[in-house]
Design a protein around this motif. Structure first.
Motif, PDB file in Angstrom:
ATOM      1  N   CYS A 126       0.823  -1.217   0.000  1.00 46.96           N
ATOM      2  CA  CYS A 126       0.000   0.000   0.000  1.00 46.96           C
ATOM      3  C   CYS A 126       0.854   1.263   0.000  1.00 46.96           C
ATOM      4  CB  CYS A 126      -0.936  -0.003   1.206  1.00 46.96           C
ATOM      5  SG  CYS A 126      -2.063  -1.413   1.208  1.00 46.96           S
ATOM      6  N   ASN A 175     -12.730   4.948  -5.574  1.00 50.10           N
ATOM      7  CA  ASN A 175     -13.281   4.785  -4.212  1.00 50.10           C
ATOM      8  C   ASN A 175     -12.829   3.493  -3.538  1.00 50.10           C
ATOM      9  OD1 ASN A 175     -14.854   7.210  -4.548  1.00 50.10           O
ATOM     10  ND2 ASN A 175     -16.228   6.002  -5.831  1.00 50.10           N
ATOM     11  N   GLN A 176     -11.564   3.142  -3.761  1.00 49.57           N
ATOM     12  CA  GLN A 176     -11.014   1.913  -3.208  1.00 49.57           C
ATOM     13  C   GLN A 176      -9.784   2.230  -2.358  1.00 49.57           C
ATOM     14  OE1 GLN A 176      -9.468  -1.042  -6.038  1.00 49.57           O
ATOM     15  NE2 GLN A 176     -11.205  -2.326  -5.523  1.00 49.57           N
ATOM     16  N   ASP A 177      -9.659   1.538  -1.235  1.00 53.35           N
ATOM     17  CA  ASP A 177      -8.506   1.697  -0.353  1.00 53.35           C
ATOM     18  C   ASP A 177      -7.700   0.413  -0.312  1.00 53.35           C
ATOM     19  OD1 ASP A 177      -9.329   4.289   0.401  1.00 53.35           O
ATOM     20  OD2 ASP A 177     -10.583   3.494   2.019  1.00 53.35           O
ATOM     21  N   CYS A 213      -7.727  -4.971  -1.619  1.00 54.01           N
ATOM     22  CA  CYS A 213      -8.380  -3.719  -1.989  1.00 54.01           C
ATOM     23  C   CYS A 213      -9.811  -3.774  -1.465  1.00 54.01           C
ATOM     24  CB  CYS A 213      -8.378  -3.552  -3.506  1.00 54.01           C
ATOM     25  SG  CYS A 213      -6.709  -3.486  -4.213  1.00 54.01           S
ATOM     26  N   CYS A 246     -13.465  -1.326  -0.551  1.00 52.57           N
ATOM     27  CA  CYS A 246     -14.157  -0.079  -0.843  1.00 52.57           C
ATOM     28  C   CYS A 246     -13.959   0.906   0.310  1.00 52.57           C
ATOM     29  CB  CYS A 246     -15.646  -0.338  -1.058  1.00 52.57           C
ATOM     30  SG  CYS A 246     -15.983  -1.252  -2.584  1.00 52.57           S
ATOM     31  N   SER A 247     -13.775   2.182  -0.050  1.00 54.02           N
ATOM     32  CA  SER A 247     -13.613   3.234   0.955  1.00 54.02           C
ATOM     33  C   SER A 247     -14.861   3.315   1.821  1.00 54.02           C
ATOM     34  CB  SER A 247     -13.387   4.588   0.268  1.00 54.02           C
ATOM     35  OG  SER A 247     -12.294   4.508  -0.622  1.00 54.02           O
ATOM     36  N   GLU A 248     -14.724   3.976   2.982  1.00 54.09           N
ATOM     37  CA  GLU A 248     -15.862   4.124   3.879  1.00 54.09           C
ATOM     38  C   GLU A 248     -16.974   4.891   3.172  1.00 54.09           C
ATOM     39  OE1 GLU A 248     -16.518   5.583   8.462  1.00 54.09           O
ATOM     40  OE2 GLU A 248     -14.587   4.753   7.864  1.00 54.09           O
ATOM     41  N   CYS A 250     -17.119  -0.044  -6.553  1.00 58.56           N
ATOM     42  CA  CYS A 250     -17.448   0.547  -5.263  1.00 58.56           C
ATOM     43  C   CYS A 250     -18.466   1.657  -5.442  1.00 58.56           C
ATOM     44  CB  CYS A 250     -16.177   1.082  -4.592  1.00 58.56           C
ATOM     45  SG  CYS A 250     -15.009  -0.212  -4.152  1.00 58.56           S
ATOM     46  N   GLN A 276     -21.544   4.240  -3.829  1.00 56.46           N
ATOM     47  CA  GLN A 276     -21.889   4.938  -2.590  1.00 56.46           C
ATOM     48  C   GLN A 276     -23.096   4.277  -1.935  1.00 56.46           C
ATOM     49  OE1 GLN A 276     -21.919   9.117  -3.245  1.00 56.46           O
ATOM     50  NE2 GLN A 276     -21.505   9.570  -1.096  1.00 56.46           N
TER      51      GLN A 276
END
Length: 102
Positions: free
Chosen positions: A63, A74-76, A86, A88-90, A99, A101
Motif C-alpha cells: 500500500c 473509491n477503493q482503499d 483492496c 471499498c472506501s468508507e 465501489c 456509494q
C-alpha cells in the motif's frame, strides 16, 4: 544420540529439531521459503510479499509502494502479511466489482 536431522528428514517448508533419541519437524515462518530454524531470520529465501531486511524476511507494505496497487475508484488498500487487499472506501460498498456509494 544420533542426529537424525543430518539426513534432512523434513519437508521443504519445515526445519528439523534434533531431540534426545529422536527428532521433530517444525514449520518454517510464514515469511520463509525453506528455513534452517525457527523465525523470520532463519529463512533460506523470502516468500512472495516479503523482502530480506538485514537478517530477517519482513513484510512488503504494498500500500506504500510508489505505484498504486488498488486502482479502482473509491477503493482503499489494506496491507496484509505477505500481501494486500483492496476494499471499498468508507461510505461505499462493493457491487459486482465496483465501489458504489451506500
Amino acid at each position: 544420540d544420533l542426529d537424525e536431522c543430518a539426513t534432512s528428514p523434513c519437508k521443504d517448508h519445515q526445519y528439523c529439531l534434533n531431540t534426545d533419541g529422536s527428532f521433530s519437524c517444525k514449520g518454517c515462518d510464514a515469511s520463509c521459503v525453506g528455513c534452517t530454524g525457527e523465525g523470520s531470520d532463519k529463512c533460506k529465501t523470502c516468500a512472495s510479499g516479503y523482502m530480506k531486511e538485514g537478517e530477517k524476511c519482513t513484510d512488503i507494505d504494498e500500500c506504500n509502494l510508489p505505484e498504486k496497487v488498488c486502482v479502482k475508484e473509491n477503493q482503499d488498500c489494506v496491507n496484509t502479511p505477505g500481501s494486500y487487499k483492496c476494499v471499498c472506501s468508507e461510505g461505499f460498498e462493493d457491487k459486482d466489482g465496483t465501489c458504489l456509494q451506500t
